[in-house]
Structures are given as structure tokens and as C-alpha cells.
Design a protein around this motif. Structure first.
Motif, PDB file in Angstrom:
ATOM      1  N   SER A  98     -61.036  -8.796 141.073  1.00  0.00           N
ATOM      2  CA  SER A  98     -60.627  -7.441 140.679  1.00  0.00           C
ATOM      3  C   SER A  98     -61.480  -6.881 139.543  1.00  0.00           C
ATOM      4  CB  SER A  98     -59.149  -7.423 140.280  1.00  0.00           C
ATOM      5  OG  SER A  98     -58.942  -8.252 139.151  1.00  0.00           O
ATOM      6  N   GLY A  99     -62.344  -7.725 138.943  1.00  0.00           N
ATOM      7  CA  GLY A  99     -63.247  -7.241 137.905  1.00  0.00           C
ATOM      8  C   GLY A  99     -62.893  -7.664 136.496  1.00  0.00           C
ATOM      9  N   ALA A 100     -61.829  -8.479 136.320  1.00  0.00           N
ATOM     10  CA  ALA A 100     -61.471  -8.969 134.987  1.00  0.00           C
ATOM     11  C   ALA A 100     -62.593  -9.881 134.486  1.00  0.00           C
ATOM     12  CB  ALA A 100     -60.141  -9.710 135.031  1.00  0.00           C
ATOM     13  N   VAL A 101     -62.836  -9.845 133.167  1.00  0.00           N
ATOM     14  CA  VAL A 101     -64.037 -10.450 132.589  1.00  0.00           C
ATOM     15  C   VAL A 101     -63.707 -11.441 131.478  1.00  0.00           C
ATOM     16  CG1 VAL A 101     -66.147  -9.894 131.300  1.00  0.00           C
ATOM     17  CG2 VAL A 101     -65.365  -8.364 133.100  1.00  0.00           C
ATOM     18  N   GLY A 102     -64.475 -12.528 131.429  1.00  0.00           N
ATOM     19  CA  GLY A 102     -64.501 -13.429 130.288  1.00  0.00           C
ATOM     20  C   GLY A 102     -63.400 -14.458 130.218  1.00  0.00           C
ATOM     21  N   LEU A 103     -63.326 -15.112 129.062  1.00  0.00           N
ATOM     22  CA  LEU A 103     -62.379 -16.202 128.847  1.00  0.00           C
ATOM     23  C   LEU A 103     -60.934 -15.782 129.102  1.00  0.00           C
ATOM     24  CD1 LEU A 103     -63.933 -17.746 125.605  1.00  0.00           C
ATOM     25  CD2 LEU A 103     -63.839 -18.815 127.873  1.00  0.00           C
ATOM     26  N   MET A 104     -60.562 -14.604 128.622  1.00  0.00           N
ATOM     27  CA  MET A 104     -59.173 -14.148 128.745  1.00  0.00           C
ATOM     28  C   MET A 104     -58.980 -13.221 129.940  1.00  0.00           C
ATOM     29  SD  MET A 104     -57.514 -15.313 125.747  1.00  0.00           S
ATOM     30  CE  MET A 104     -56.203 -14.202 125.426  1.00  0.00           C
ATOM     31  N   GLN A 105     -60.032 -13.025 130.737  1.00  0.00           N
ATOM     32  CA  GLN A 105     -59.975 -12.209 131.957  1.00  0.00           C
ATOM     33  C   GLN A 105     -59.351 -10.836 131.714  1.00  0.00           C
ATOM     34  OE1 GLN A 105     -61.138 -13.187 135.520  1.00  0.00           O
ATOM     35  NE2 GLN A 105     -62.419 -13.717 133.786  1.00  0.00           N
ATOM     36  N   ILE A 106     -60.040 -10.034 130.931  1.00  0.00           N
ATOM     37  CA  ILE A 106     -59.578  -8.698 130.568  1.00  0.00           C
ATOM     38  C   ILE A 106     -60.238  -7.671 131.483  1.00  0.00           C
ATOM     39  CG2 ILE A 106     -59.542  -6.982 128.711  1.00  0.00           C
ATOM     40  CD1 ILE A 106     -59.691  -9.512 126.813  1.00  0.00           C
ATOM     41  N   MET A 107     -59.445  -6.747 131.980  1.00  0.00           N
ATOM     42  CA  MET A 107     -59.983  -5.663 132.791  1.00  0.00           C
ATOM     43  C   MET A 107     -60.708  -4.685 131.860  1.00  0.00           C
ATOM     44  SD  MET A 107     -59.425  -6.181 135.973  1.00  0.00           S
ATOM     45  CE  MET A 107     -59.640  -4.588 136.758  1.00  0.00           C
ATOM     46  N   HIS A 112     -64.260  -0.600 138.443  1.00  0.00           N
ATOM     47  CA  HIS A 112     -64.148   0.271 139.615  1.00  0.00           C
ATOM     48  C   HIS A 112     -62.759   0.165 140.234  1.00  0.00           C
ATOM     49  CE1 HIS A 112     -68.307   1.307 139.412  1.00  0.00           C
ATOM     50  NE2 HIS A 112     -68.634   0.036 139.367  1.00  0.00           N
ATOM     51  N   TYR A 113     -61.970  -0.801 139.759  1.00  0.00           N
ATOM     52  CA  TYR A 113     -60.632  -1.038 140.283  1.00  0.00           C
ATOM     53  C   TYR A 113     -59.622  -0.261 139.438  1.00  0.00           C
ATOM     54  CZ  TYR A 113     -56.383  -3.578 141.511  1.00  0.00           C
ATOM     55  OH  TYR A 113     -55.123  -3.914 141.915  1.00  0.00           O
ATOM     56  N   LYS A 114     -59.080   0.806 139.958  1.00  0.00           N
ATOM     57  CA  LYS A 114     -58.089   1.630 139.261  1.00  0.00           C
ATOM     58  C   LYS A 114     -58.513   1.944 137.820  1.00  0.00           C
ATOM     59  CE  LYS A 114     -54.285  -0.206 141.977  1.00  0.00           C
ATOM     60  NZ  LYS A 114     -53.004  -0.883 141.963  1.00  0.00           N
ATOM     61  N   PRO A 115     -59.634   2.585 137.619  1.00  0.00           N
ATOM     62  CA  PRO A 115     -60.155   2.796 136.263  1.00  0.00           C
ATOM     63  C   PRO A 115     -59.217   3.587 135.357  1.00  0.00           C
ATOM     64  CG  PRO A 115     -61.382   4.095 137.866  1.00  0.00           C
ATOM     65  CD  PRO A 115     -60.470   3.194 138.640  1.00  0.00           C
ATOM     66  N   LEU A 117     -56.227   3.122 134.827  1.00  0.00           N
ATOM     67  CA  LEU A 117     -55.284   2.226 134.155  1.00  0.00           C
ATOM     68  C   LEU A 117     -55.883   1.549 132.929  1.00  0.00           C
ATOM     69  CD1 LEU A 117     -53.554   0.363 137.126  1.00  0.00           C
ATOM     70  CD2 LEU A 117     -52.576   2.096 135.638  1.00  0.00           C
ATOM     71  N   PHE A 118     -57.204   1.527 132.838  1.00  0.00           N
ATOM     72  CA  PHE A 118     -57.842   0.714 131.815  1.00  0.00           C
ATOM     73  C   PHE A 118     -58.651   1.517 130.804  1.00  0.00           C
ATOM     74  CE2 PHE A 118     -57.345  -1.745 135.737  1.00  0.00           C
ATOM     75  CZ  PHE A 118     -56.385  -2.634 135.275  1.00  0.00           C
ATOM     76  N   ARG A 119     -58.338   2.807 130.698  1.00  0.00           N
ATOM     77  CA  ARG A 119     -58.997   3.625 129.683  1.00  0.00           C
ATOM     78  C   ARG A 119     -58.633   3.104 128.302  1.00  0.00           C
ATOM     79  NH1 ARG A 119     -57.843   9.574 130.821  1.00  0.00           N
ATOM     80  NH2 ARG A 119     -57.174   8.918 132.844  1.00  0.00           N
ATOM     81  N   GLY A 120     -59.564   3.155 127.384  1.00  0.00           N
ATOM     82  CA  GLY A 120     -59.309   2.700 126.023  1.00  0.00           C
ATOM     83  C   GLY A 120     -59.605   1.224 125.825  1.00  0.00           C
ATOM     84  N   ARG A 121     -59.912   0.532 126.896  1.00  0.00           N
ATOM     85  CA  ARG A 121     -60.263  -0.885 126.775  1.00  0.00           C
ATOM     86  C   ARG A 121     -61.768  -1.010 126.538  1.00  0.00           C
ATOM     87  NH1 ARG A 121     -56.775  -4.677 130.730  1.00  0.00           N
ATOM     88  NH2 ARG A 121     -54.748  -3.814 130.230  1.00  0.00           N
ATOM     89  N   PRO A 122     -62.202  -2.183 126.107  1.00  0.00           N
ATOM     90  CA  PRO A 122     -63.638  -2.384 125.897  1.00  0.00           C
ATOM     91  C   PRO A 122     -64.410  -2.324 127.220  1.00  0.00           C
ATOM     92  CG  PRO A 122     -62.338  -4.150 124.906  1.00  0.00           C
ATOM     93  CD  PRO A 122     -61.407  -3.331 125.722  1.00  0.00           C
ATOM     94  N   ALA A 123     -65.706  -2.060 127.105  1.00  0.00           N
ATOM     95  CA  ALA A 123     -66.582  -2.053 128.272  1.00  0.00           C
ATOM     96  C   ALA A 123     -66.869  -3.489 128.704  1.00  0.00           C
ATOM     97  CB  ALA A 123     -67.887  -1.335 127.940  1.00  0.00           C
TER      98      ALA A 123
END
Length: 181
Positions: A98-107, A112-115, A117-123
């Protein structure tokens, strides 16, 4: 009974309403995530502030990152280790389907998956830095913990993106955490 075309055109289509709701919820999450937190102690009576030696080496490798962040947010480092083990297996470059990234799998915000929902999060690029990823993930977890009335299972379900009392994800992390104590 026939309705006038004027009254039909005055209503917004259902998909517009759904989109507005998602945008509102995304903005609400963004506001919550950007505010500073005063975090109360974790429910564990006396966290040891060390990682259990029972964790695999791929988790123990992140101890120097996990411990200061755990202290800052007053969250048992073994809970953070359990989350990292289940989310990424300790791989800092892990990327989920789904595109979650890194050790803690953060979106990331630029997913590109429901963008909306994830405004305000890091790139995405920022989230590949292990310390930044863990710090952001723990901050997010602390926000969810307080939002869920200091309830770890509920916070973990929301972290994963699901809810309900039978959240399998939450149970797995809680079991890993208990085993490490």
C-alpha cells in the motif's frame, strides 16, 4: 410524484459528500498530528528503558534510536520494538504494497493510495531515515494512545488502520510486547 430538475441539481452527488468527509478527517488528523503532546506515562508500571535481549538482532540494531525516543514519549521501548518487528521486520527500507515506508511503516503524504487521508504526513523520502521514521511513528502512536483513552489495543488497531475489539494486529503486537517483558 415528479420532482423539479432544480431540486435535483441543488443536491451534491454522494461521491462529493464522501470526498468532503475524507478531506475533513484528513485535516483533523493533520491538526492532531502537528500539535505538541504532553505524554503521560505508559501503562506499564515501570518500563525498564532497555530492550529485552530476546529481540532478534535486526531489532536490537535500532536500540540507540528506540531508547531515547521511548523515554521522550514515556512509552515502553519493547512496545516500540514489537511494532517495528511486526511492521517491517527491522528493515529500514521496507515498503508495503500500500506504500507504507520504513521501520514503522508510515504512509507518506505523497502516496498514490488514498492521498487525501495522509495529508500533513512526512514525504516518502523523509521516512526512509530510521530515526525520523521511528520518531514520527512513536509520536503518531502516542497521539492515538491518548485519542483512545490511554488504551494500547485500540491505539494499535487505529495505527494499523482498522478498528474494533477483535483487531488481530493489535493482539499480535500486545503478545510480542508481553513476551519481551
Amino acid at each position: 410524484m415528479r420532482t423539479s430538475s432544480h431540486s435535483r441539481s441543488a443536491r451534491a452527488p454522494w461521491w462529493v459528500l464522501i470526498t468532503l468527509i475524507f478531506l475533513f478527517l484528513g485535516a483533523l488528523t493533520t491538526l492532531t498530528m502537528r500539535e505538541e503532546l504532553t505524554v503521560s506515562p505508559s501503562p506499564s508500571p515501570s518500563p525498564s528503558w532497555v530492550l529485552s535481549p530476546t529481540w532478534p538482532d535486526r531489532i536490537l540494531a535500532w536500540e540507540t534510536i528506540i531508547l531515547p525516543i521511548a523515554r521522550q514519549y514515556q512509552i515502553d521501548p519493547n512496545l516500540i520494538a514489537a511494532l517495528i518487528l511486526l511492521e517491517s521486520g527491522g528493515r529500514p527500507n521496507a515498503v508495503s504494497r500500500s506504500g507504507a515506508v520504513g521501520l514503522m511503516q508510515i504512509m507518506p503524504s505523497d502516496t498514490h493510495y488514498k492521498p487525501w487521508l495522509f495529508r500533513g504526513r512526512p514525504a516518502r523520502a523523509e521516512l526512509f531515515h530510521p530515526e525520523f521514521n521511528v520518531r514520527w511513528g512513536v509520536h503518531f502512536l502516542a497521539v492515538l494512545y491518548h485519542r483512545n483513552n490511554d488504551n494500547w489495543p485500540a491505539a494499535l488497531c487505529e495505527y494499523y488502520g482498522s478498528g474494533g475489539p477483535s483487531c488481530v494486529y493489535s493482539n499480535k503486537i500486545m503478545n510480542l510486547w508481553q513476551e519481551a517483558k
